[in-house]
Enzyme design. Structure first.
Site, PDB file in Angstrom:
ATOM      1  N   LEU A   1       0.876  -1.185   0.000  1.00 12.07           N
ATOM      2  CA  LEU A   1       0.000   0.000   0.000  1.00 12.07           C
ATOM      3  C   LEU A   1       0.908   1.229   0.000  1.00 12.07           C
ATOM      4  O   LEU A   1       1.747   1.347   0.877  1.00 12.07           O
ATOM      5  CB  LEU A   1      -0.840  -0.012   1.283  1.00 12.07           C
ATOM      6  CG  LEU A   1      -2.074   0.874   1.341  1.00 12.07           C
ATOM      7  CD1 LEU A   1      -3.205   0.271   0.512  1.00 12.07           C
ATOM      8  CD2 LEU A   1      -2.562   1.031   2.783  1.00 12.07           C
ATOM      9  N   HIS A   2       0.769   2.096  -1.004  1.00  8.22           N
ATOM     10  CA  HIS A   2       1.656   3.263  -0.986  1.00  8.22           C
ATOM     11  C   HIS A   2       1.067   4.511  -1.624  1.00  8.22           C
ATOM     12  O   HIS A   2       1.693   5.567  -1.599  1.00  8.22           O
ATOM     13  CB  HIS A   2       2.981   2.922  -1.673  1.00  8.22           C
ATOM     14  CG  HIS A   2       2.860   2.827  -3.167  1.00  8.22           C
ATOM     15  ND1 HIS A   2       2.359   1.702  -3.770  1.00  8.22           N
ATOM     16  CD2 HIS A   2       3.151   3.692  -4.155  1.00  8.22           C
ATOM     17  CE1 HIS A   2       2.355   1.889  -5.086  1.00  8.22           C
ATOM     18  NE2 HIS A   2       2.826   3.092  -5.353  1.00  8.22           N
ATOM     19  N   ARG A   3      -0.150   4.406  -2.210  1.00  2.57           N
ATOM     20  CA  ARG A   3      -0.714   5.605  -2.869  1.00  2.57           C
ATOM     21  C   ARG A   3      -0.918   6.705  -1.828  1.00  2.57           C
ATOM     22  O   ARG A   3      -1.524   6.448  -0.761  1.00  2.57           O
ATOM     23  CB  ARG A   3      -2.085   5.311  -3.470  1.00  2.57           C
ATOM     24  CG  ARG A   3      -2.096   4.264  -4.508  1.00  2.57           C
ATOM     25  CD  ARG A   3      -1.870   4.775  -5.892  1.00  2.57           C
ATOM     26  NE  ARG A   3      -1.365   3.686  -6.694  1.00  2.57           N
ATOM     27  CZ  ARG A   3      -0.409   3.783  -7.595  1.00  2.57           C
ATOM     28  NH1 ARG A   3       0.161   4.939  -7.831  1.00  2.57           N
ATOM     29  NH2 ARG A   3      -0.014   2.747  -8.280  1.00  2.57           N
TER      30      ARG A   3
ATOM     31  N   ASP B   1      -2.554  -1.527  -3.619  1.00  2.00           N
ATOM     32  CA  ASP B   1      -3.007  -0.413  -4.449  1.00  2.00           C
ATOM     33  C   ASP B   1      -2.010  -0.160  -5.571  1.00  2.00           C
ATOM     34  O   ASP B   1      -2.031   0.896  -6.202  1.00  2.00           O
ATOM     35  CB  ASP B   1      -3.250   0.855  -3.617  1.00  2.00           C
ATOM     36  CG  ASP B   1      -2.010   1.349  -2.885  1.00  2.00           C
ATOM     37  OD1 ASP B   1      -0.919   0.757  -3.069  1.00  2.00           O
ATOM     38  OD2 ASP B   1      -2.121   2.328  -2.130  1.00  2.00           O
TER      39      ASP B   1
END
Ligand code: UD1
Length: 370
Positions: free
Chosen positions: A205-207, A281
């Site tokens: 998850l990094h957005r 994501d």
């Protein structure tokens, strides 16, 4: 024909590896590799070059981190000097990151033809910096290579000359298919994390839209903690996400979430290949899980890669806690979607790209004087 191939971030390295390999084997193309320096940590950068056999960059701009605009500005400034010195016949950019748009813009100002690999993807969500990068890069590109039919439809609707668009498949899949066996033979990731095949989940998850706001990240992490009561989760945490989880006190929610740093390519491939499901994501992992036939829950409201949902193993679940938990339950009870591999995702995309570039060579060079 001297072509500068641009990379800056982790997914770029995975995409450029087969393109460089094909160009180096091809008569008439003199490929240079340029690294902007957008990703610089060893485990997000050097380890990918080592594992994928990517040659050392000929040019390293060393830009590092910054705000979106200042990073783009710095890349444009430094890349312009490299263009002045090298005078390439064309610049090839991949994907949708800041390095992609910055180098496309600098080349365009010098009237150097731009080749875009992974063109035409659209989330129709301008809150994502990647959507801005995609739109601008495609507007500037002279040769556009697409991964799925929908991308060609988007480009034509935007007025791109159909002669410039080539549906070639997916270079990220070239890399996956080439390394799948070696990943399974050499990566010790399953043992290291104490995992049994099909009895764990993998997560990334990094957005910014998911991790930068407490009111978004909290329900996501609560859903993940709930899922972890039923299945172990290996969470490979991006530096941005690590910072935010600590800030919001979300870094210690469950003993069944194994928190670890960004994983090297071969380890991540082995982890995905044998997972019960993937939560992410990331754009690339939506595609990779579709090829591996592993159910993927994408923690976003939209995707620029619709083929992964329509044909592949991907399901969009948004950021709502209950929706995420329910979708994971369905996979745990029913097995989830396995889908089928999209058209032309067959390991030969880079070869097709290089064939087209060779055919287009002379007209590309003429474009220099547009
Ligand atoms: C970038 C891309 C994103 C892609 C992702 C893959 C843009 C706008 N975004 O996002 O599309 O999916 O790469 O990972 O180009 N940092 C480190 N070490 C590094 C690199 C970054 O610690 O090697 C930290 C820095 O604090 C930096 C933050 O991570 O501020 C974000 O890095 P950045 O390159 O700006 O964007 P990503 O979030 O990685």
């Amino acid at each position: 024909m001297k072509i500068i191939n641009v990379v800056g971030t982790r997914p770029n390295f995975i995409k450029i590896a087969p393109v460089m390999e094909q160009m180096l084997e091809s008569d008439g193309i003199d490929p240079l590799l340029l690294h902007t320096g957008q990703h610089y940590d060893a485990n997000m950068n050097q380890v990918f070059f080592d594992q994928l056999g990517i040659p050392r960059p000929d040019i390293d701009l060393g830009v590092g981190s910054g705000s979106l605009a200042s990073q783009v500005a710095e890349i444009i400034k430094r890349f312009d000097l490299a263009l002045e010195k090298e005078k390439p016949a064309a610049v090839l950019v991949v994907g949708d990151v800041n390095s992609t748009v910055a180098c496309a813009l600098a080349a365009s100002y010098r009237r150097i033809p731009v080749i875009h690999v992974e063109a035409g993807l659209r989330s129709f969500d301008m809150d994502m910096p990647e959507e801005i990068n995609r739109l601008l890069t495609d507007r500037l590109a002279d040769l556009l290579f697409t991964t799925e039919p929908c991308a060609g439809v988007n480009l034509k609707r935007e007025g791109v000359d159909p002669d410039k668009i080539h549906f070639v498949g997916n270079v990220m899949v070239d890399t996956l298919l080439k390394h799948r066996r070696v990943a399974n033979e050499t990566s010790g990731a399953l043992d290291r994390f104490g995992l049994e095949k099909r009895n764990y989940a993998v997560m990334t998850l990094h957005r910014p839209s998911n991790v930068d706001h407490e009111e978004v990240l909290t329900p996501i992490m609560r859903a993940v903690a709930e899922i972890s009561q039923k299945i172990k989760i290996v969470f490979a945490v991006h530096p941005r996400t690590e910072k935010m989880m600590r800030k919001f006190g979300l870094d210690n929610l469950s003993d069944s979430i194994i928190l670890t740093g960004p994983q090297p390519y071969l380890d991540m491939l082995q982890l995905m290949d044998h997972a019960k499901m993937v939560l992410t994501d990331s754009g690339g992992m939506q595609e990779e899980t579709s090829v591996l036939g592993v159910p993927c829950l994408t923690i976003r409201k939209n995707t620029e890669r619709p083929v992964t949902v329509e044909e592949g193993s991907n399901t969009l679940v948004g950021t709502d806690r209950d929706t995420i938990a329910r979708a994971a339950d369905e996979i745990l009870c029913g097995g989830g979607k396995d889908g089928r591999c999209p058209e032309l995702w067959d390991g030969h995309a880079a070869q097709r790209i290089v064939n087209v570039i060779r055919e287009w060579g002379p007209s590309l060079i003429n474009l220099g004087g547009r």
